[in-house]
Design a protein around this motif. Structure first.
Motif, PDB file in Angstrom:
ATOM      1  N   UNK A 122       0.848  -1.171  -0.329  1.00  0.00           N
ATOM      2  CA  UNK A 122      -0.040  -0.286  -0.091  1.00  0.00           C
ATOM      3  C   UNK A 122       0.980   1.510   0.082  1.00  0.00           C
ATOM      4  N   UNK A 123       1.511   0.814  -0.782  1.00  0.00           N
ATOM      5  CA  UNK A 123       2.612   2.290  -1.479  1.00  0.00           C
ATOM      6  C   UNK A 123       1.902   3.075  -2.217  1.00  0.00           C
ATOM      7  N   UNK A 124       2.681   4.510  -3.179  1.00  0.00           N
ATOM      8  CA  UNK A 124       2.635   4.605  -4.211  1.00  0.00           C
ATOM      9  C   UNK A 124       3.715   4.257  -4.955  1.00  0.00           C
ATOM     10  N   UNK A 125       3.722   4.106  -6.238  1.00  0.00           N
ATOM     11  CA  UNK A 125       4.361   2.896  -7.485  1.00  0.00           C
ATOM     12  C   UNK A 125       5.246   4.419  -7.928  1.00  0.00           C
ATOM     13  N   UNK A 307     -11.247  -5.438  -6.685  1.00  0.00           N
ATOM     14  CA  UNK A 307     -10.743  -4.061  -7.038  1.00  0.00           C
ATOM     15  C   UNK A 307      -8.716  -4.485  -7.095  1.00  0.00           C
ATOM     16  N   UNK A 308      -7.714  -4.533  -8.138  1.00  0.00           N
ATOM     17  CA  UNK A 308      -6.803  -4.415  -7.098  1.00  0.00           C
ATOM     18  C   UNK A 308      -6.178  -3.158  -8.374  1.00  0.00           C
ATOM     19  N   UNK A 309      -4.793  -3.152  -8.086  1.00  0.00           N
ATOM     20  CA  UNK A 309      -4.299  -1.795  -8.823  1.00  0.00           C
ATOM     21  C   UNK A 309      -2.683  -2.903  -8.954  1.00  0.00           C
ATOM     22  N   UNK A 310      -2.387  -2.681  -9.609  1.00  0.00           N
ATOM     23  CA  UNK A 310      -0.761  -2.537 -10.122  1.00  0.00           C
ATOM     24  C   UNK A 310       0.502  -2.357 -10.664  1.00  0.00           C
ATOM     25  N   UNK A 311       2.127  -2.067 -10.364  1.00  0.00           N
ATOM     26  CA  UNK A 311       2.520  -1.177 -11.161  1.00  0.00           C
ATOM     27  C   UNK A 311       3.625  -1.805 -10.098  1.00  0.00           C
ATOM     28  N   UNK A 312       4.996  -0.915 -10.518  1.00  0.00           N
ATOM     29  CA  UNK A 312       6.242  -0.965  -9.519  1.00  0.00           C
ATOM     30  C   UNK A 312       6.741   0.251  -8.562  1.00  0.00           C
ATOM     31  N   UNK A 313       6.882  -0.807  -7.290  1.00  0.00           N
ATOM     32  CA  UNK A 313       7.295  -0.140  -6.614  1.00  0.00           C
ATOM     33  C   UNK A 313       8.282  -1.003  -5.339  1.00  0.00           C
ATOM     34  N   UNK A 314       8.080  -0.167  -4.080  1.00  0.00           N
ATOM     35  CA  UNK A 314       9.516  -0.851  -3.547  1.00  0.00           C
ATOM     36  C   UNK A 314       8.773  -1.924  -1.999  1.00  0.00           C
TER      37      UNK A 314
END
Length: 331
Positions: A122-125, A307-314
């Motif tokens: 649960x962080x910004x990507x 609903x799922x968000x996805x992306x590159x992050x820490x």
């Protein structure tokens, strides 16, 4: 398992270790709402009704999705040991999932390797978009009979979906029962998290604060406000590579289990690709917002499950899990 630990998972685990892999599955609020009954040829995964979340999940949708996630983890781990797993036919099922197995060929793959490292982040990507090839890999991993997965990745689409999420979040925070239930599952310090073996621990959710439990509960209603939470979700959505919405053809517990299996493969495939993910289920947990969302999707007779968000992050510390012996039921 200590926070952040991804060790001590044998490459060829036996039954208790297979169940350990199953317990690492996705589940709402980290409630771990399952029990496992096993013998030499069958595993029964059943709901632990003492861990249901009635405010956020009144029809037990998320609970049965969680059982499906655990079943998929078990299946993938069993395949890695040379066991071929089959789920019992729906007409033979009650509230439980029955998984039987026979010896077969070893099928280790990236999804098995990803089980101990998958996490909700649960962080910004970084906002980087995925290629059509990568999106197709995720879509293929999620294929499940009776489940549809819709992908959205344009800035306009993400902004529109954010409106539904924020509306759902605002309505939930205005509900006393929702806030009370959420507080019940928050673990305010490492000692509390480890002693309980479950729940939402701050650093695992992107929050660094660690306070005594009595103080955390006292301050909860003062410092967790809807405006800051909405802004957090708005930033997270804007920074995501895309959003996936999971829809079950039928609305019954067996279909929700299928959603869980689809979701778990999606999440594991994303992890294997170096992607992070987190949930935006507020828009499907509030019935009136869910109806608006389905009208926007052009499918008013259907019901979005997740609903799922996805992306590159820490990465974040890993969520804690209860020991295997605490979730196993003796026969």
């Amino acid at each position: 398992m200590l926070l952040g630990s991804v060790q001590n998972y044998p490459p060829r685990p036996e039954l208790s270790s297979l169940i350990r892999y199953a317990t690492l599955a996705a589940n709402s609020h980290n409630t771990q709402p399952w029990t496992f009954t096993a013998n030499k040829s069958e595993l029964i995964i059943s709901p632990d009704w003492s861990r249901k979340t009635s405010a956020v999940d009144p029809d037990n949708h998320h609970l049965f999705v969680s059982l499906g996630c655990a079943a998929e983890n078990f299946t993938i781990a069993a395949n890695a040991t040379g066991k071929s797993v089959e789920i019992a036919a729906e007409e033979q099922l009650t509230d439980s999932i029955r998984l039987g197995w026979v010896n077969g060929k070893t099928k280790q793959n990236d999804l098995f390797t990803a089980i101990p490292t998958r996490q909700t982040t649960r962080l910004d990507y970084d906002g980087k978009k995925l290629s059509a090839r990568d999106l197709n890999i995720l879509e293929t991993a999620a294929l499940e009979d009776g489940v549809s997965v819709l992908f959205f990745d344009s800035a306009k689409q993400l902004k529109q979906l954010a409106e539904f999420v924020l509306e759902g979040n605002s309505k939930q925070f205005a509900t006393i029962g929702f806030r009370r239930e959420l507080k019940q599952w928050i673990r305010f310090n490492p000692g509390h998290a480890i002693s309980m073996g479950d729940g939402l621990f701050g650093p695992c959710s992107g929050r660094e604060q660690s306070v005594p439990t009595w103080l955390g509960k006292s301050l909860f209603d003062w410092f967790l406000d809807v405006e800051s939470e909405n802004q957090k979700y708005l930033n997270q959505i804007a920074s995501s590579s895309g959003i996936a919405i999971f829809i079950a053809e039928k609305q019954d517990k067996h279909s929700w289990i299928k959603v869980g299996r689809s979701l778990q493969r999606f999440a594991l495939q994303a992890t294997a690709m170096g992607l992070k993910h987190s949930y935006l289920n507020q828009a499907v947990e509030v019935s009136e917002v869910r109806s608006q969302l389905m009208n926007w999707l052009g499918a008013p007779e259907s019901r979005a499950s997740l609903i799922l968000r996805f992306g590159y992050g820490p990465s974040l510390p890993m969520s804690i899990r209860r020991p295997v012996e605490s979730v196993m039921v003796s026969t």
